[in-house]
Enzyme design. Sequence first.
Site, PDB file in Angstrom:
ATOM      1  N   ASP A  40       0.876  -1.165   0.000  1.00 32.69           N
ATOM      2  CA  ASP A  40       0.000   0.000   0.000  1.00 32.69           C
ATOM      3  C   ASP A  40       0.913   1.215   0.000  1.00 32.69           C
ATOM      4  O   ASP A  40       1.594   1.486   0.988  1.00 32.69           O
ATOM      5  CB  ASP A  40      -0.895  -0.012   1.242  1.00 32.69           C
ATOM      6  CG  ASP A  40      -1.829   1.188   1.314  1.00 32.69           C
ATOM      7  OD1 ASP A  40      -1.632   2.154   0.553  1.00 32.69           O
ATOM      8  OD2 ASP A  40      -2.753   1.162   2.151  1.00 32.69           O
ATOM      9  N   THR A  90      -9.196   2.534 -19.380  1.00 34.64           N
ATOM     10  CA  THR A  90      -9.075   1.927 -18.056  1.00 34.64           C
ATOM     11  C   THR A  90     -10.245   2.387 -17.197  1.00 34.64           C
ATOM     12  O   THR A  90     -11.104   3.152 -17.639  1.00 34.64           O
ATOM     13  CB  THR A  90      -7.750   2.330 -17.370  1.00 34.64           C
ATOM     14  OG1 THR A  90      -7.753   3.752 -17.144  1.00 34.64           O
ATOM     15  CG2 THR A  90      -6.549   1.944 -18.210  1.00 34.64           C
ATOM     16  N   TYR A 110      -7.070  15.482 -10.058  1.00 33.47           N
ATOM     17  CA  TYR A 110      -6.160  14.438 -10.550  1.00 33.47           C
ATOM     18  C   TYR A 110      -5.022  15.051 -11.353  1.00 33.47           C
ATOM     19  O   TYR A 110      -3.861  14.669 -11.203  1.00 33.47           O
ATOM     20  CB  TYR A 110      -6.955  13.448 -11.410  1.00 33.47           C
ATOM     21  CG  TYR A 110      -6.125  12.374 -12.075  1.00 33.47           C
ATOM     22  CD1 TYR A 110      -5.711  11.252 -11.356  1.00 33.47           C
ATOM     23  CD2 TYR A 110      -5.762  12.466 -13.419  1.00 33.47           C
ATOM     24  CE1 TYR A 110      -4.962  10.255 -11.966  1.00 33.47           C
ATOM     25  CE2 TYR A 110      -5.019  11.480 -14.033  1.00 33.47           C
ATOM     26  CZ  TYR A 110      -4.615  10.378 -13.305  1.00 33.47           C
ATOM     27  OH  TYR A 110      -3.867   9.404 -13.908  1.00 33.47           O
ATOM     28  N   LYS A 123      -0.877  14.761 -10.702  1.00 31.47           N
ATOM     29  CA  LYS A 123       0.082  14.289 -11.699  1.00 31.47           C
ATOM     30  C   LYS A 123       1.115  15.360 -12.024  1.00 31.47           C
ATOM     31  O   LYS A 123       2.285  15.049 -12.316  1.00 31.47           O
ATOM     32  CB  LYS A 123      -0.648  13.836 -12.960  1.00 31.47           C
ATOM     33  CG  LYS A 123      -1.369  12.499 -12.801  1.00 31.47           C
ATOM     34  CD  LYS A 123      -0.384  11.372 -12.515  1.00 31.47           C
ATOM     35  CE  LYS A 123      -1.044  10.017 -12.511  1.00 31.47           C
ATOM     36  NZ  LYS A 123      -0.073   8.907 -12.272  1.00 31.47           N
ATOM     37  N   ASN A 167       3.515   2.863 -10.676  1.00 35.00           N
ATOM     38  CA  ASN A 167       2.316   2.911 -11.502  1.00 35.00           C
ATOM     39  C   ASN A 167       1.047   3.138 -10.679  1.00 35.00           C
ATOM     40  O   ASN A 167       0.064   3.649 -11.209  1.00 35.00           O
ATOM     41  CB  ASN A 167       2.188   1.603 -12.289  1.00 35.00           C
ATOM     42  CG  ASN A 167       0.821   1.441 -12.901  1.00 35.00           C
ATOM     43  OD1 ASN A 167       0.490   2.047 -13.914  1.00 35.00           O
ATOM     44  ND2 ASN A 167      -0.019   0.616 -12.268  1.00 35.00           N
ATOM     45  N   VAL A 195      -6.440   6.523 -21.795  1.00 35.10           N
ATOM     46  CA  VAL A 195      -6.321   5.079 -21.986  1.00 35.10           C
ATOM     47  C   VAL A 195      -7.620   4.428 -21.519  1.00 35.10           C
ATOM     48  O   VAL A 195      -8.276   4.911 -20.587  1.00 35.10           O
ATOM     49  CB  VAL A 195      -5.130   4.516 -21.185  1.00 35.10           C
ATOM     50  CG1 VAL A 195      -4.934   3.032 -21.470  1.00 35.10           C
ATOM     51  CG2 VAL A 195      -3.858   5.297 -21.512  1.00 35.10           C
TER      52      VAL A 195
END
Length: 243
Positions: A53, A177, A142, A146, A76, A175
């Site tokens: 974690d 996902t 988000y 990043k 990742n 992507v």
Amino acid sequence: MNIEGTTALVTGANRGIGQELARVLVAQGATVYGGARDPGSITDAGVIPVQLDVTDADSVAAAAARLTDVDLVINNAGVGTGAPLLSEGAADAARHELEVNYFGTMAVSRAFAPILAANGGGTLVNILSVVSWVAVPAIATYSASKAAAWSLTNALRTVLRADGTHVVGVHFGYVDTDLTAGFDIPKMDRVDVVAGILAGLVADQEEIIVDPFTQSIKDGLSDDTNLIWPEIQRQHDEAKAAA
């Protein structure tokens, strides 16, 4: 770098891009540890499950104490909440995303930096995004996390160079996902993204830009007020009008 014979740790290896990275690394001859909060969620053949974690200091320390043979670390693990910027929960969403995407990346990088150095330097890879460079309003918090991780990556590259550690930042667009499930936009297949990432690693690139759209954003940063933000504003206004 040469993938075959590498010993890698991939965080967030139980789904999405991390899962595909772990699979392909195994197929190309690497020994692969797959990190996840629930190691039982990692079931791909050849991937060695590891409880990790990235937001828990004890978990990160335990993984580093166990995985002393690692010479490739791929940060990742990431999270996106999709909370609207002006919503009541935006601040909590931002804190959660920073905990995983920024502080988690920092924690794993700091814990494994001495291990990489002891194993000849190795490679540290941070999976970033096109939104490291441009804030998309629908995922503004988000995007901020990043951007912070991109800044961290650049600092790590400078600091760890003396250890012989090759630090890589990876950027790509949307992507297919879980994170983008609610967006009606063109999306790349994770198989193609992973192929681009590994090609960049083999070529020893410090910054891997996977797709033309992301490259166009990077190219526009020198004059972003004219080349990038008018289009972002147009898209935002159209989406608001259609809502």
